[in-house]
Design an enzyme around this catalytic site. Sequence first.
Site: not given
Length: 333
Positions: A124, A148, A152
């Site tokens: 992302s 989050y 990643k």
Amino acid sequence: MKILVTGGCGYIGSHTCVELLESGYEVVIVDNLSNSQADVVDKIKTITNKDVKFYQEDVCDKKDLEHIFTNEQIDAVIHFAGLKAVGESVSKPLMYYRNNLDSTLTLLEIMNNHNCKKIVFSSSATVYGKPHKLPITEDFPLQTTNPYGSTKLMIEMILNDLYASDNEWSIAILRYFNPIGAHKSGLIGENPNGIPNNLMPYIVKVATGELKELNVFGNDYDTKDGTGVRDYIHVVDLAKGHIKAIEKVMQEKGIDTYNLGTGKGYSVLEIVNTFQKVNNINVPYKIVERRPGDIDACYASTEKAAKLLNWRAELELDEMCKDAYNFVSKNKE
Ligand code: NAD
Ligand code: UD1
């Protein structure tokens, strides 16, 4: 050529399955349906008129994955499965680290055991944190501001270490900007339960009357009209980027990272205005405080993906707004 798509019932995964099938690949989906529904599989079949194999299993479960790799001759994997809500990751960090890291480690171990060493991973633009300039190129410094995003970044590090240890691997890391829109058929798309966190799902719920008005988070940013600027990309364009990434990992060994965006930045008000115009519908809004943690602007340099993957986004904002509304209007109850 058989591709295992983890999280293939989800928003981006389902659109990618459609593009894979339409490009002649065989598709096997594994999804635990923690954020999706099983009927997506039938919808993918309806759109493409092709068959798909579906395993309702958890990617964290070694035995289940082992079973899939033993049953199917998998040539490559696209790994979408993961939890993705930023706010929830702050309140439930262990759940996010457990699910996103465990699923990836389990998957990589089983792939390794079966000598399947080709993977495309969903990262992302969140790994760029607050960019020091624009547009963002893939070599920018990386930093994360929530669990989050950290999952990643950690997975990107794991993939780099894996390749360093074994050059037989072929790995494409894709950093998505802001995917919106839906398939033209209106059969698959994004319609989160409850109050959406992200802009387009929120706008759509205001348009359908489910929510009263949009809260625009701040109009005092250093941008064209003071509202936040992002690089919105049609999910079908994004899905097509995965086909190019699969072709790349099929052709050559190595590891590389690509931005998938359009390279264009639109403000919140530009999105609202375009949505109203193309759908001929009113979206009431009010300006409220900035959302903590938000940045002014973020958009991609798309040169690397254009040069090395031979891919560029093609669909314009009008199309993104039309297709997002079409999907939700057709699937209201
Ligand atoms: P999504 O939630 O719609 O799809 C993810 C799918 O993975 C869901 O169907 C869910 O049921 C499944 N899943 C989750 N954990 C699983 C597990 N342990 N085992 C099996 N299945 C599991 O999300 P999406 O928007 O399609 O995103 C796909 C990927 O792209 C995610 O990894 C996400 O972090 C990443 N990403 C998304 C965006 C975005 O804005 N949508 C942006 C950047 C990156
Ligand atoms: C989100 C994710 C980020 C992910 C990115 C791409 C959050 C907090 N961050 O960020 O991790 O990498 O998508 O998928 O979810 N806005 C409003 N009102 C709203 C919702 C949003 O004004 O109700 C504004 C935001 O302030 C921002 C823009 O709309 O300027 C886009 O917001 P959003 O859709 O949440 O995406 P990102 O902030 O880019």
